[in-house]
Design a protein around this motif. Structure first.
Motif, mmCIF file in Angstrom:
data_model
loop_
_atom_site.group_PDB
_atom_site.id
_atom_site.type_symbol
_atom_site.label_atom_id
_atom_site.label_comp_id
_atom_site.label_asym_id
_atom_site.label_seq_id
_atom_site.Cartn_x
_atom_site.Cartn_y
_atom_site.Cartn_z
ATOM 1 N N MET A 1 0.840 -1.198 0.000
ATOM 2 C CA MET A 1 0.000 0.000 0.000
ATOM 3 C C MET A 1 0.878 1.252 0.000
ATOM 4 O O MET A 1 1.830 1.335 0.761
ATOM 5 C CB MET A 1 -0.925 0.003 1.216
ATOM 6 C CG MET A 1 -1.794 1.242 1.354
ATOM 7 S SD MET A 1 -3.041 1.403 0.063
ATOM 8 C CE MET A 1 -4.196 0.136 0.572
ATOM 9 N N THR A 2 0.558 2.197 -0.851
ATOM 10 C CA THR A 2 1.300 3.449 -0.914
ATOM 11 C C THR A 2 0.903 4.356 0.239
ATOM 12 O O THR A 2 -0.284 4.610 0.469
ATOM 13 C CB THR A 2 1.019 4.161 -2.248
ATOM 14 O OG1 THR A 2 1.395 3.307 -3.323
ATOM 15 C CG2 THR A 2 1.791 5.468 -2.341
ATOM 16 N N VAL B 1 -0.706 16.323 -6.836
ATOM 17 C CA VAL B 1 -1.113 14.946 -6.565
ATOM 18 C C VAL B 1 -2.504 14.965 -5.932
ATOM 19 O O VAL B 1 -2.696 15.531 -4.856
ATOM 20 C CB VAL B 1 -0.117 14.236 -5.641
ATOM 21 C CG1 VAL B 1 -0.605 12.827 -5.285
ATOM 22 C CG2 VAL B 1 1.264 14.178 -6.284
ATOM 23 N N ASN B 2 -3.473 14.375 -6.608
ATOM 24 C CA ASN B 2 -4.844 14.337 -6.112
ATOM 25 C C ASN B 2 -5.512 13.064 -6.617
ATOM 26 O O ASN B 2 -4.879 12.241 -7.286
ATOM 27 C CB ASN B 2 -5.618 15.593 -6.548
ATOM 28 C CG ASN B 2 -5.527 15.832 -8.045
ATOM 29 O OD1 ASN B 2 -5.738 14.929 -8.845
ATOM 30 N ND2 ASN B 2 -5.195 17.064 -8.436
ATOM 31 N N ALA B 3 -6.793 12.917 -6.301
ATOM 32 C CA ALA B 3 -7.501 11.691 -6.678
ATOM 33 C C ALA B 3 -7.527 11.487 -8.185
ATOM 34 O O ALA B 3 -7.562 10.350 -8.665
ATOM 35 C CB ALA B 3 -8.919 11.716 -6.120
ATOM 36 N N GLY B 4 -7.492 12.567 -8.947
ATOM 37 C CA GLY B 4 -7.550 12.452 -10.390
ATOM 38 C C GLY B 4 -6.216 12.166 -11.053
ATOM 39 O O GLY B 4 -6.177 11.654 -12.179
ATOM 40 N N SER B 5 -5.109 12.486 -10.372
ATOM 41 C CA SER B 5 -3.795 12.362 -11.002
ATOM 42 C C SER B 5 -2.952 11.220 -10.465
ATOM 43 O O SER B 5 -1.991 10.796 -11.114
ATOM 44 C CB SER B 5 -3.008 13.666 -10.838
ATOM 45 O OG SER B 5 -2.689 13.908 -9.476
ATOM 46 N N VAL B 6 -3.274 10.721 -9.278
ATOM 47 C CA VAL B 6 -2.332 9.829 -8.597
ATOM 48 C C VAL B 6 -2.157 8.499 -9.324
ATOM 49 O O VAL B 6 -1.046 7.954 -9.375
ATOM 50 C CB VAL B 6 -2.742 9.622 -7.127
ATOM 51 C CG1 VAL B 6 -3.996 8.733 -6.999
ATOM 52 C CG2 VAL B 6 -1.588 9.028 -6.329
ATOM 53 N N VAL C 1 3.136 9.047 -1.523
ATOM 54 C CA VAL C 1 2.748 10.249 -2.259
ATOM 55 C C VAL C 1 2.318 11.306 -1.248
ATOM 56 O O VAL C 1 1.955 10.999 -0.108
ATOM 57 C CB VAL C 1 1.615 9.994 -3.273
ATOM 58 C CG1 VAL C 1 2.072 9.052 -4.366
ATOM 59 C CG2 VAL C 1 0.368 9.470 -2.585
ATOM 60 N N HIS C 2 2.341 12.560 -1.699
ATOM 61 C CA HIS C 2 2.138 13.707 -0.812
ATOM 62 C C HIS C 2 1.148 14.659 -1.471
ATOM 63 O O HIS C 2 1.308 15.006 -2.645
ATOM 64 C CB HIS C 2 3.497 14.391 -0.612
ATOM 65 C CG HIS C 2 3.470 15.725 0.059
ATOM 66 N ND1 HIS C 2 3.792 15.889 1.392
ATOM 67 C CD2 HIS C 2 3.205 16.967 -0.417
ATOM 68 C CE1 HIS C 2 3.719 17.173 1.703
ATOM 69 N NE2 HIS C 2 3.365 17.844 0.613
ATOM 70 N N GLY C 3 0.127 15.059 -0.742
ATOM 71 C CA GLY C 3 -0.851 15.985 -1.291
ATOM 72 C C GLY C 3 -1.277 17.027 -0.279
ATOM 73 O O GLY C 3 -1.091 16.857 0.930
ATOM 74 N N ALA C 4 -1.873 18.097 -0.785
ATOM 75 C CA ALA C 4 -2.420 19.148 0.083
ATOM 76 C C ALA C 4 -3.924 18.997 0.249
ATOM 77 O O ALA C 4 -4.477 19.316 1.298
ATOM 78 C CB ALA C 4 -2.090 20.522 -0.476
ATOM 79 N N LYS D 1 -7.160 8.978 -0.833
ATOM 80 C CA LYS D 1 -6.913 7.690 -0.164
ATOM 81 C C LYS D 1 -7.608 6.555 -0.912
ATOM 82 O O LYS D 1 -7.009 5.484 -1.123
ATOM 83 C CB LYS D 1 -7.421 7.775 1.271
ATOM 84 C CG LYS D 1 -7.218 6.507 2.093
ATOM 85 C CD LYS D 1 -5.778 6.313 2.469
ATOM 86 C CE LYS D 1 -5.630 5.178 3.460
ATOM 87 N NZ LYS D 1 -4.228 4.968 3.851
ATOM 88 N N ALA D 2 -8.833 6.771 -1.334
ATOM 89 C CA ALA D 2 -9.571 5.750 -2.062
ATOM 90 C C ALA D 2 -8.915 5.424 -3.390
ATOM 91 O O ALA D 2 -8.908 4.270 -3.841
ATOM 92 C CB ALA D 2 -11.020 6.185 -2.270
ATOM 93 N N ALA D 3 -8.361 6.442 -4.042
ATOM 94 C CA ALA D 3 -7.706 6.238 -5.329
ATOM 95 C C ALA D 3 -6.448 5.382 -5.190
ATOM 96 O O ALA D 3 -6.004 4.759 -6.157
ATOM 97 C CB ALA D 3 -7.361 7.573 -5.964
ATOM 98 N N LEU D 4 -5.887 5.346 -3.982
ATOM 99 C CA LEU D 4 -4.699 4.548 -3.739
ATOM 100 C C LEU D 4 -5.034 3.097 -3.407
ATOM 101 O O LEU D 4 -4.154 2.230 -3.432
ATOM 102 C CB LEU D 4 -3.885 5.137 -2.569
ATOM 103 C CG LEU D 4 -3.232 6.493 -2.819
ATOM 104 C CD1 LEU D 4 -2.646 7.031 -1.527
ATOM 105 C CD2 LEU D 4 -2.169 6.385 -3.895
#
Length: 237
Positions: free
Chosen positions: A1-2, A179-184, A196-199, A233-236
């Motif tokens: 898991m990332t 980095v977001n749900a659409g790009s990760v 990965v790191h996001g705001a 988180k769900a996208a990961l």
């Protein structure tokens, strides 16, 4: 898991990151300036967090070329993070040509001792990617936060792939910025990053007209969104 790290700059953002499912939190102030050292009170608030917390150690806005006064302040901030019981610190320092300031970083890493240590996006200014990765390993960082020497991680994916390959498991290369749900998934489809790191910010609620008029409000201020964290988180998963 990332691993999912979320950067926050206030108490509400800290709560939102944890509620949304962050695995680790980077604690800052003034994220609209790229993140500065958090106030001692915010560090204290994070003392008993249910996830590891790392504090940004950056004493001012602007570049990462620090004089001795800046370094002294950073050493004090590292001591404050340790006193608060935080898991780690986030550091960076540059020479005027963009190369890592190895001497300063060695002092800061030594002061951090057993704490976790992330090299922040000062890394994205370096002229020689391979040299910088090797320096980060030798200095003692366990993580490099990078957008691949670009403004956002999707734009810098080629350099992120290369840094990950050079690191070869000796430290974690963590993609950040954009980095977001659409790009990760697009990032992780190119390179199997361990973190990965996001705001996960949304435009902050409107402030009072008086606060705006008197200049107390940054027009770029954003608030951490629990829903955006949960979506990432769900996208990961």
């Amino acid at each position: 898991m990332t691993l999912l790290e979320i950067c926050v700059d206030d108490a509400a953002g800290f709560r939102a990151a944890i509620a949304g499912g962050a695995d680790r939190v980077e604690l800052c102030s003034v994220l609209e300036l790229g993140g500065l050292t958090p106030m001692p009170g915010l560090m204290a608030l994070a003392t008993n967090a249910p996830v590891p917390v790392r504090a940004m150690i950056r004493p001012r806005a602007g570049d990462f070329v620090f004089d001795q006064g800046d370094v002294k302040a950073m050493l004090g901030d590292i001591a404050a993070a340790r006193q608060a019981g935080l898991a780690g610190v986030v550091l960076g320092a540059s020479l005027p040509d963009g190369r890592l300031d190895v001497e300063t970083l060695e002092r800061l890493v030594d002061a951090a001792g057993e704490m976790g240590k992330t090299l922040h996006r000062a890394f994205d200014l370096v002229p020689d990617l391979a040299e910088a990765v090797e320096q980060a390993v030798a200095i003692g960082f366990d993580t490099i936060l990078t957008a691949g020497r670009a403004r956002t991680a999707p734009e810098g994916i080629a350099d992120i792939v290369r840094a990950h390959e050079i690191a070869d498991g000796r430290l974690t290369v963590m993609a950040g910025s954009g980095v977001n749900a659409g790009s990760v998934r697009g990032i992780l489809d190119r390179v199997p990053l361990a973190a990965v790191h996001g705001a996960c910010g949304r435009p902050a609620r409107p402030d009072s007209e008086a606060a705006v008029r008197l200049g107390f409000v940054s027009p770029d201020r954003r608030a951490t969104s629990r829903d955006a964290v949960a979506a990432l988180k769900a996208a990961l998963a």
